[in-house]
Motif scaffolding. Structure first.
Motif, PDB file in Angstrom:
ATOM      1  N   ARG A 145       0.803  -1.224   0.000  1.00  0.00           N
ATOM      2  CA  ARG A 145       0.000   0.000   0.000  1.00  0.00           C
ATOM      3  C   ARG A 145       0.833   1.269   0.000  1.00  0.00           C
ATOM      4  O   ARG A 145       1.827   1.379   0.695  1.00  0.00           O
ATOM      5  CB  ARG A 145      -0.899  -0.014   1.241  1.00  0.00           C
ATOM      6  N   THR A 146       0.389   2.222  -0.782  1.00  0.00           N
ATOM      7  CA  THR A 146       0.954   3.566  -0.773  1.00  0.00           C
ATOM      8  C   THR A 146      -0.007   4.484  -0.031  1.00  0.00           C
ATOM      9  O   THR A 146      -1.187   4.162   0.133  1.00  0.00           O
ATOM     10  CB  THR A 146       1.188   4.071  -2.217  1.00  0.00           C
ATOM     11  N   LEU A 147       0.501   5.581   0.445  1.00  0.00           N
ATOM     12  CA  LEU A 147      -0.333   6.604   1.082  1.00  0.00           C
ATOM     13  C   LEU A 147      -0.097   7.924   0.371  1.00  0.00           C
ATOM     14  O   LEU A 147       1.043   8.257   0.034  1.00  0.00           O
ATOM     15  CB  LEU A 147       0.019   6.768   2.568  1.00  0.00           C
ATOM     16  N   THR A 148      -1.151   8.683   0.157  1.00  0.00           N
ATOM     17  CA  THR A 148      -0.993   9.999  -0.439  1.00  0.00           C
ATOM     18  C   THR A 148      -0.581  11.000   0.636  1.00  0.00           C
ATOM     19  O   THR A 148      -0.757  10.751   1.834  1.00  0.00           O
ATOM     20  CB  THR A 148      -2.306  10.467  -1.095  1.00  0.00           C
ATOM     21  N   ALA A 149      -0.041  12.121   0.221  1.00  0.00           N
ATOM     22  CA  ALA A 149       0.371  13.159   1.167  1.00  0.00           C
ATOM     23  C   ALA A 149      -0.828  13.582   2.010  1.00  0.00           C
ATOM     24  O   ALA A 149      -1.907  13.839   1.485  1.00  0.00           O
ATOM     25  CB  ALA A 149       0.950  14.353   0.421  1.00  0.00           C
ATOM     26  N   GLY A 150      -0.658  13.590   3.314  1.00  0.00           N
ATOM     27  CA  GLY A 150      -1.700  14.027   4.231  1.00  0.00           C
ATOM     28  C   GLY A 150      -2.789  13.008   4.514  1.00  0.00           C
ATOM     29  O   GLY A 150      -3.685  13.268   5.312  1.00  0.00           O
ATOM     30  N   GLU A 151      -2.732  11.836   3.903  1.00  0.00           N
ATOM     31  CA  GLU A 151      -3.805  10.842   4.059  1.00  0.00           C
ATOM     32  C   GLU A 151      -4.000  10.372   5.494  1.00  0.00           C
ATOM     33  O   GLU A 151      -5.112  10.044   5.900  1.00  0.00           O
ATOM     34  CB  GLU A 151      -3.522   9.623   3.169  1.00  0.00           C
ATOM     35  N   ILE A 152      -2.951  10.349   6.285  1.00  0.00           N
ATOM     36  CA  ILE A 152      -3.079   9.835   7.644  1.00  0.00           C
ATOM     37  C   ILE A 152      -3.453  10.911   8.659  1.00  0.00           C
ATOM     38  O   ILE A 152      -3.424  10.681   9.863  1.00  0.00           O
ATOM     39  CB  ILE A 152      -1.799   9.096   8.080  1.00  0.00           C
ATOM     40  N   GLY A 153      -3.840  12.077   8.178  1.00  0.00           N
ATOM     41  CA  GLY A 153      -4.348  13.113   9.070  1.00  0.00           C
ATOM     42  C   GLY A 153      -3.311  14.069   9.612  1.00  0.00           C
ATOM     43  O   GLY A 153      -3.620  14.888  10.478  1.00  0.00           O
ATOM     44  N   ILE A 154      -2.082  13.973   9.151  1.00  0.00           N
ATOM     45  CA  ILE A 154      -1.056  14.939   9.555  1.00  0.00           C
ATOM     46  C   ILE A 154      -0.384  15.465   8.286  1.00  0.00           C
ATOM     47  O   ILE A 154      -0.487  14.862   7.216  1.00  0.00           O
ATOM     48  CB  ILE A 154       0.003  14.318  10.493  1.00  0.00           C
ATOM     49  N   THR A 155       0.297  16.581   8.426  1.00  0.00           N
ATOM     50  CA  THR A 155       1.034  17.108   7.293  1.00  0.00           C
ATOM     51  C   THR A 155       2.291  16.273   7.137  1.00  0.00           C
ATOM     52  O   THR A 155       3.212  16.352   7.949  1.00  0.00           O
ATOM     53  CB  THR A 155       1.397  18.584   7.520  1.00  0.00           C
ATOM     54  N   ALA A 156       2.276  15.412   6.141  1.00  0.00           N
ATOM     55  CA  ALA A 156       3.395  14.503   5.894  1.00  0.00           C
ATOM     56  C   ALA A 156       3.407  14.166   4.408  1.00  0.00           C
ATOM     57  O   ALA A 156       2.377  14.252   3.747  1.00  0.00           O
ATOM     58  CB  ALA A 156       3.230  13.239   6.732  1.00  0.00           C
ATOM     59  N   PRO A 157       4.558  13.756   3.901  1.00  0.00           N
ATOM     60  CA  PRO A 157       4.628  13.416   2.474  1.00  0.00           C
ATOM     61  C   PRO A 157       3.937  12.090   2.186  1.00  0.00           C
ATOM     62  O   PRO A 157       3.541  11.356   3.086  1.00  0.00           O
ATOM     63  CB  PRO A 157       6.135  13.311   2.220  1.00  0.00           C
ATOM     64  N   SER A 158       3.844  11.774   0.915  1.00  0.00           N
ATOM     65  CA  SER A 158       3.304  10.476   0.500  1.00  0.00           C
ATOM     66  C   SER A 158       4.313   9.381   0.843  1.00  0.00           C
ATOM     67  O   SER A 158       5.468   9.652   1.168  1.00  0.00           O
ATOM     68  CB  SER A 158       3.033  10.485  -1.002  1.00  0.00           C
ATOM     69  N   SER A 159       3.842   8.157   0.755  1.00  0.00           N
ATOM     70  CA  SER A 159       4.752   7.023   0.946  1.00  0.00           C
ATOM     71  C   SER A 159       4.641   6.090  -0.246  1.00  0.00           C
ATOM     72  O   SER A 159       3.563   5.908  -0.813  1.00  0.00           O
ATOM     73  CB  SER A 159       4.407   6.258   2.226  1.00  0.00           C
ATOM     74  N   ALA A 160       5.735   5.514  -0.604  1.00  0.00           N
ATOM     75  CA  ALA A 160       5.740   4.523  -1.677  1.00  0.00           C
ATOM     76  C   ALA A 160       5.360   3.171  -1.093  1.00  0.00           C
ATOM     77  O   ALA A 160       5.604   2.894   0.074  1.00  0.00           O
ATOM     78  CB  ALA A 160       7.127   4.441  -2.304  1.00  0.00           C
ATOM     79  N   SER A 161       4.781   2.321  -1.921  1.00  0.00           N
ATOM     80  CA  SER A 161       4.479   0.969  -1.471  1.00  0.00           C
ATOM     81  C   SER A 161       5.743   0.110  -1.485  1.00  0.00           C
ATOM     82  O   SER A 161       5.855  -0.851  -0.738  1.00  0.00           O
ATOM     83  CB  SER A 161       3.391   0.349  -2.338  1.00  0.00           C
ATOM     84  N   ILE A 162       6.711   0.456  -2.337  1.00  0.00           N
ATOM     85  CA  ILE A 162       8.019  -0.193  -2.352  1.00  0.00           C
ATOM     86  C   ILE A 162       9.091   0.853  -2.617  1.00  0.00           C
ATOM     87  O   ILE A 162       8.897   1.766  -3.433  1.00  0.00           O
ATOM     88  CB  ILE A 162       8.108  -1.326  -3.406  1.00  0.00           C
ATOM     89  N   LEU A 163      10.194   0.726  -1.908  1.00  0.00           N
ATOM     90  CA  LEU A 163      11.410   1.494  -2.171  1.00  0.00           C
ATOM     91  C   LEU A 163      12.492   0.483  -2.491  1.00  0.00           C
ATOM     92  O   LEU A 163      12.636  -0.529  -1.786  1.00  0.00           O
ATOM     93  CB  LEU A 163      11.821   2.316  -0.950  1.00  0.00           C
ATOM     94  N   LEU A 164      13.260   0.737  -3.538  1.00  0.00           N
ATOM     95  CA  LEU A 164      14.264  -0.223  -3.976  1.00  0.00           C
ATOM     96  C   LEU A 164      15.553   0.501  -4.353  1.00  0.00           C
ATOM     97  O   LEU A 164      15.522   1.435  -5.156  1.00  0.00           O
ATOM     98  CB  LEU A 164      13.741  -1.020  -5.175  1.00  0.00           C
ATOM     99  N   ASN A 165      16.660   0.051  -3.792  1.00  0.00           N
ATOM    100  CA  ASN A 165      17.979   0.559  -4.153  1.00  0.00           C
ATOM    101  C   ASN A 165      18.825  -0.608  -4.664  1.00  0.00           C
ATOM    102  O   ASN A 165      18.894  -1.658  -4.007  1.00  0.00           O
ATOM    103  CB  ASN A 165      18.683   1.219  -2.968  1.00  0.00           C
ATOM    104  N   VAL A 166      19.430  -0.427  -5.814  1.00  0.00           N
ATOM    105  CA  VAL A 166      20.315  -1.419  -6.404  1.00  0.00           C
ATOM    106  C   VAL A 166      21.663  -0.731  -6.602  1.00  0.00           C
ATOM    107  O   VAL A 166      21.741   0.288  -7.294  1.00  0.00           O
ATOM    108  CB  VAL A 166      19.760  -1.941  -7.745  1.00  0.00           C
ATOM    109  N   THR A 167      22.718  -1.269  -5.967  1.00  0.00           N
ATOM    110  CA  THR A 167      24.012  -0.622  -5.994  1.00  0.00           C
ATOM    111  C   THR A 167      25.102  -1.639  -6.333  1.00  0.00           C
ATOM    112  O   THR A 167      25.226  -2.671  -5.657  1.00  0.00           O
ATOM    113  CB  THR A 167      24.334   0.000  -4.619  1.00  0.00           C
ATOM    114  N   GLN A 168      25.876  -1.357  -7.343  1.00  0.00           N
ATOM    115  CA  GLN A 168      26.997  -2.219  -7.680  1.00  0.00           C
ATOM    116  C   GLN A 168      28.117  -1.962  -6.681  1.00  0.00           C
ATOM    117  O   GLN A 168      28.483  -0.811  -6.421  1.00  0.00           O
ATOM    118  CB  GLN A 168      27.485  -1.945  -9.101  1.00  0.00           C
TER     119      GLN A 168
END
Length: 170
Positions: A145-168
């Motif tokens: 699940r992702t959340l849109t900015a402010g969806e949880i009732g506070i001033t906060a940014p959106s959240s991604a449902s997945i964050l992925l870092n690939v580093t050689q």
């Protein structure tokens, strides 16, 4: 400046290391007992690593760290549900990558129940290999699940449902 940055990453070896930071802002509802690919659609930055059709592809062979963080949600207020997550490389399941996560029922007061989980891998990848992630809901309707900015009732940014870092790394 990008050239200087890449040279610093290579630590004087003369090798330019690849990297990529990706995310997905889709809410995925896993049907009961159905395997579903995790949507990875957005690129924050990349050099030598790209994403298309939720497959993250490395341009050159090397040793890579793969760090994925999943935001899981259970809409049921009384029953916990389990989600199974794993990685595939070029269509083949990665041994040892499976994670079995129980997402609790609604929290105290009947509110939404979220949990996050990570898969961290070190993989030797050939050139043009692609990484993808899959999920499976064991008997329930758990979500990535992702959340849109402010969806949880506070001033906060959106959240991604997945964050992925690939580093050689080599």
């Amino acid at each position: 400046f990008n050239y200087v940055y890449e040279q610093l990453l290579a630590a004087g070896t003369g090798t330019v290391l690849s990297y990529g930071s990706f995310s997905g802002f889709e809410t995925t509802t896993w049907a009961s007992y159905a395997t579903t690919q995790v949507a990875i659609t957005d690129t924050a930055l990349s050099s030598g690593v790209s994403v298309a059709a939720s497959q993250v592809t490395v341009a050159k062979a090397g040793l890579y760290t793969v760090d994925a963080s999943f935001q899981l949600y259970n809409p049921n207020l009384t029953v916990p549900y389990s989600v199974i997550l794993w990685a595939r490389v070029s269509g083949v399941d990665v041994p040892g990558s499976l994670r079995y996560v129980t997402v609790p029922a609604g929290n105290l007061g009947g509110g939404q129940s979220f949990t996050s989980h990570a898969i961290n891998l070190t993989l030797q990848l050939p050139a043009a290999a692609y990484i993808e992630f899959y999920g499976f809901s064991a008997g329930g309707v758990a979500q990535l699940r992702t959340l849109t900015a402010g969806e949880i009732g506070i001033t906060a940014p959106s959240s991604a449902s997945i964050l992925l870092n690939v580093t050689q790394i080599a």
